[in-house]
Scaffold this active site. Structure first.
Site, PDB file in Angstrom:
ATOM      1  N   TYR A   2      -1.014  -1.060  10.150  1.00 43.80           N
ATOM      2  CA  TYR A   2      -1.140  -1.427   8.732  1.00 43.80           C
ATOM      3  C   TYR A   2       0.073  -0.962   7.927  1.00 43.80           C
ATOM      4  O   TYR A   2       0.637  -1.723   7.133  1.00 43.80           O
ATOM      5  CB  TYR A   2      -2.423  -0.786   8.201  1.00 43.80           C
ATOM      6  CG  TYR A   2      -2.734  -1.008   6.745  1.00 43.80           C
ATOM      7  CD1 TYR A   2      -3.207  -2.237   6.295  1.00 43.80           C
ATOM      8  CD2 TYR A   2      -2.592   0.024   5.824  1.00 43.80           C
ATOM      9  CE1 TYR A   2      -3.524  -2.428   4.958  1.00 43.80           C
ATOM     10  CE2 TYR A   2      -2.912  -0.150   4.491  1.00 43.80           C
ATOM     11  CZ  TYR A   2      -3.378  -1.377   4.058  1.00 43.80           C
ATOM     12  OH  TYR A   2      -3.687  -1.572   2.736  1.00 43.80           O
TER      13      TYR A   2
ATOM     14  N   SER B  98       0.859  -1.185   0.000  1.00 39.85           N
ATOM     15  CA  SER B  98       0.000   0.000   0.000  1.00 39.85           C
ATOM     16  C   SER B  98       0.895   1.234   0.000  1.00 39.85           C
ATOM     17  O   SER B  98       2.018   1.200   0.518  1.00 39.85           O
ATOM     18  CB  SER B  98      -0.848  -0.001   1.272  1.00 39.85           C
ATOM     19  OG  SER B  98      -1.433   1.267   1.485  1.00 39.85           O
TER      20      SER B  98
ATOM     21  N   LYS C 104       2.655  -3.233   5.862  1.00 43.09           N
ATOM     22  CA  LYS C 104       2.779  -3.053   4.408  1.00 43.09           C
ATOM     23  C   LYS C 104       4.187  -2.604   4.013  1.00 43.09           C
ATOM     24  O   LYS C 104       4.619  -2.841   2.879  1.00 43.09           O
ATOM     25  CB  LYS C 104       1.727  -2.063   3.904  1.00 43.09           C
ATOM     26  CG  LYS C 104       0.278  -2.614   3.924  1.00 43.09           C
ATOM     27  CD  LYS C 104       0.113  -3.855   3.079  1.00 43.09           C
ATOM     28  CE  LYS C 104      -1.344  -4.122   2.687  1.00 43.09           C
ATOM     29  NZ  LYS C 104      -1.506  -5.446   2.029  1.00 43.09           N
TER      30      LYS C 104
HETATM   31  N1  LIG Z   1      -8.705  -0.710  -1.498  1.00 43.95           N
HETATM   32  C1  LIG Z   1      -7.619   0.040  -1.382  1.00 43.95           C
HETATM   33  O1  LIG Z   1      -7.653   1.277  -1.599  1.00 43.95           O
HETATM   34  C2  LIG Z   1      -6.308  -0.577  -1.004  1.00 43.95           C
HETATM   35  C3  LIG Z   1      -5.177   0.269  -0.926  1.00 43.95           C
HETATM   36  C4  LIG Z   1      -3.952  -0.278  -0.614  1.00 43.95           C
HETATM   37  C5  LIG Z   1      -3.826  -1.634  -0.383  1.00 43.95           C
HETATM   38  N2  LIG Z   1      -4.938  -2.423  -0.434  1.00 43.95           N
HETATM   39  C6  LIG Z   1      -4.758  -3.858  -0.143  1.00 43.95           C
HETATM   40  O2  LIG Z   1      -5.371  -4.624  -1.160  1.00 43.95           O
HETATM   41  C7  LIG Z   1      -5.746  -5.897  -0.605  1.00 43.95           C
HETATM   42  C8  LIG Z   1      -7.197  -6.197  -0.968  1.00 43.95           C
HETATM   43  O3  LIG Z   1      -8.045  -5.229  -0.378  1.00 43.95           O
HETATM   44  P1  LIG Z   1      -9.491  -4.850  -0.972  1.00 43.95           P
HETATM   45  O4  LIG Z   1      -9.574  -3.380  -0.984  1.00 43.95           O
HETATM   46  O5  LIG Z   1      -9.747  -5.617  -2.204  1.00 43.95           O
HETATM   47  O6  LIG Z   1     -10.436  -5.360   0.216  1.00 43.95           O
HETATM   48  P2  LIG Z   1     -11.817  -6.212   0.189  1.00 43.95           P
HETATM   49  O7  LIG Z   1     -12.309  -6.180   1.585  1.00 43.95           O
HETATM   50  O8  LIG Z   1     -12.691  -5.731  -0.903  1.00 43.95           O
HETATM   51  O9  LIG Z   1     -11.315  -7.678  -0.197  1.00 43.95           O
HETATM   52  C9  LIG Z   1     -10.398  -8.356   0.612  1.00 43.95           C
HETATM   53  C10 LIG Z   1     -10.777  -9.827   0.668  1.00 43.95           C
HETATM   54  O10 LIG Z   1      -9.801 -10.471   1.522  1.00 43.95           O
HETATM   55  C11 LIG Z   1     -10.493 -11.352   2.365  1.00 43.95           C
HETATM   56  N3  LIG Z   1      -9.751 -11.585   3.605  1.00 43.95           N
HETATM   57  C12 LIG Z   1      -9.566 -10.708   4.626  1.00 43.95           C
HETATM   58  N4  LIG Z   1      -8.881 -11.297   5.593  1.00 43.95           N
HETATM   59  C13 LIG Z   1      -8.619 -12.562   5.176  1.00 43.95           C
HETATM   60  C14 LIG Z   1      -7.966 -13.671   5.758  1.00 43.95           C
HETATM   61  N5  LIG Z   1      -7.457 -13.608   7.000  1.00 43.95           N
HETATM   62  N6  LIG Z   1      -7.870 -14.820   5.051  1.00 43.95           N
HETATM   63  C15 LIG Z   1      -8.406 -14.907   3.808  1.00 43.95           C
HETATM   64  N7  LIG Z   1      -9.058 -13.891   3.223  1.00 43.95           N
HETATM   65  C16 LIG Z   1      -9.166 -12.734   3.907  1.00 43.95           C
HETATM   66  C17 LIG Z   1     -11.839 -10.721   2.629  1.00 43.95           C
HETATM   67  O11 LIG Z   1     -12.812 -11.691   3.038  1.00 43.95           O
HETATM   68  C18 LIG Z   1     -12.149 -10.084   1.279  1.00 43.95           C
HETATM   69  O12 LIG Z   1     -12.914 -10.940   0.452  1.00 43.95           O
HETATM   70  C19 LIG Z   1      -5.468  -5.806   0.896  1.00 43.95           C
HETATM   71  O13 LIG Z   1      -4.222  -6.392   1.183  1.00 43.95           O
HETATM   72  C20 LIG Z   1      -5.419  -4.313   1.138  1.00 43.95           C
HETATM   73  O14 LIG Z   1      -4.678  -3.973   2.273  1.00 43.95           O
HETATM   74  C21 LIG Z   1      -6.163  -1.923  -0.748  1.00 43.95           C
END
Ligand SMILES: NC(=O)c1ccc[n+]([C@@H]2O[C@H](COP(=O)([O-])OP(=O)(O)OC[C@H]3O[C@@H](n4cnc5c(N)ncnc54)[C@H](O)[C@@H]3O)[C@@H](O)[C@H]2O)c1
Length: 277
Positions: free
Chosen positions: A166, A153, A170
């Site tokens: 977090y 991130s 990250k």
């Molecule tokens: N959305 C953003 O702006 C953003 C920014 C930077 C980084 N990220 C990273 O991207 C990744 C995905 O995030 P997203 O925005 O798609 O979130 P989201 O909540 O839409 O999807 C994440 C998925 O991961 C699953 N999950 C969570 N904990 C879990 C576990 N312990 N075991 C198995 N599955 C698990 C959830 O059930 C969910 O289906 C994450 O690592 C997040 O930190 C997202």
């Protein structure tokens, strides 16, 4: 049709929703056979059904990435089902924010567990499989490049108020990525990170009162962003909008295709032009 990932075996954690879902669908649409993991069974099954309906191949491996037996089960599913392992995407995760003076040990360790320890265990479990495949390929003169993409991130690169847990995790995954790029070069495996800025998913969607929660592994975690804050964030993004899950999946895809075979140990920022937070 000549697809860039034809026959590859890809493992994607947290691919029932959001960015992970889009990654699984993208890799499958380019010919990869995908092991779909999620904490929640229903969304994981939906992704597998969507891939199969489009003529692709996928299988679920449901469960939490933080479970101590998960890594072996995940890698085992790929090997037993598809007899291979070519791409690993460590994506599963969530945020659990608080300013440091209010952050509990539970919040701290939850972020370390899901964003750092789980990828470590998965890659540790994958190493003997990758090593054996690379050795057999070297002996037969049939060199294959494997790909690891760890999801980080911009908070891990630049910090973000309320996210000491977090952002530390990250940032940690970026360090682990650079180390594994050095350890795994001899295995013909590239190891890279994608660091997202603001991607519109359940974690970041606009919520009317800013009080939405999601049940993540039995805990009610605050998710979503107040619409006013969302508008401010989007105004500051050079491309003028938050990213979609498909935008996010595209950056991972770039690091999975043969054209990136000589790129390793890098962090690709996918942030719509943002160069800081
Ligand atoms: N959305 C953003 O702006 C953003 C920014 C930077 C980084 N990220 C990273 O991207 C990744 C995905 O995030 P997203 O925005 O798609 O979130 P989201 O909540 O839409 O999807 C994440 C998925 O991961 C699953 N999950 C969570 N904990 C879990 C576990 N312990 N075991 C198995 N599955 C698990 C959830 O059930 C969910 O289906 C994450 O690592 C997040 O930190 C997202």
């Amino acid at each position: 049709m000549n697809r860039s990932l034809e026959g590859k075996v890809a493992l994607v954690t947290g691919s029932g929703r959001g960015i992970g879902r889009a990654i699984a669908l993208k890799l499958a649409s380019e010919g990869a056979r995908v092991v779909v993991n999620d904490l929640d069974e229903a969304p994981a099954k939906e992704v597998v059904a969507t891939i199969r309906a489009a003529g692709g191949e996928a299988v679920t491996c449901v469960g939490s990435v933080v479970a101590t037996d998960f890594a072996e089960r995940f890698v085992g599913t790929a090997v037993e089902t598809y007899e291979g392992l070519d791409i690993v995407v460590n994506n599963a995760g969530y945020t659990w924010d608080n300013v440091i003076q209010k952050m509990t040990d539970e919040q701290w360790y939850a972020m370390m567990d899901v964003h750092l320890t789980a990828p470590f265990r998965i890659l540790r479990a994958a190493q003997p499989v990758i090593r054996a495949l690379a050795k057999a390929e070297a002996e037969s003169g049939n060199r294959t490049v494997r790909k690891v993409v760890n999801i980080s991130s911009m908070a891990g690169l630049f910090g973000n108020a309320g996210q000491s847990n977090y952002s530390a995790a990250k940032a940690g995954i970026i360090g682990m990525t650079m180390t594994l790029a050095k350890e795994w070069g001899r295995l013909n495996t590239t190891v890279n990170c994608v660091a997202y800025g603001f991607i519109k998913t359940r974690l970041t969607e606009a919520t009317a009162d800013g009080n939405a929660t999601a049940n993540i592994g039995g805990r009610e975690i605050k998710v979503g962003v107040n619409p006013d804050l969302m508008a401010t964030i989007e105004r500051n993004i050079p491309l003028g909008r938050g990213g979609t899950p498909d935008d996010a999946a595209g950056a991972v895809y770039l690091l999975c295709i043969p054209e990136s075979d000589y790129v390793s140990g890098q962090t690709l920022v996918c942030g719509g032009g943002l160069t800081g937070l």
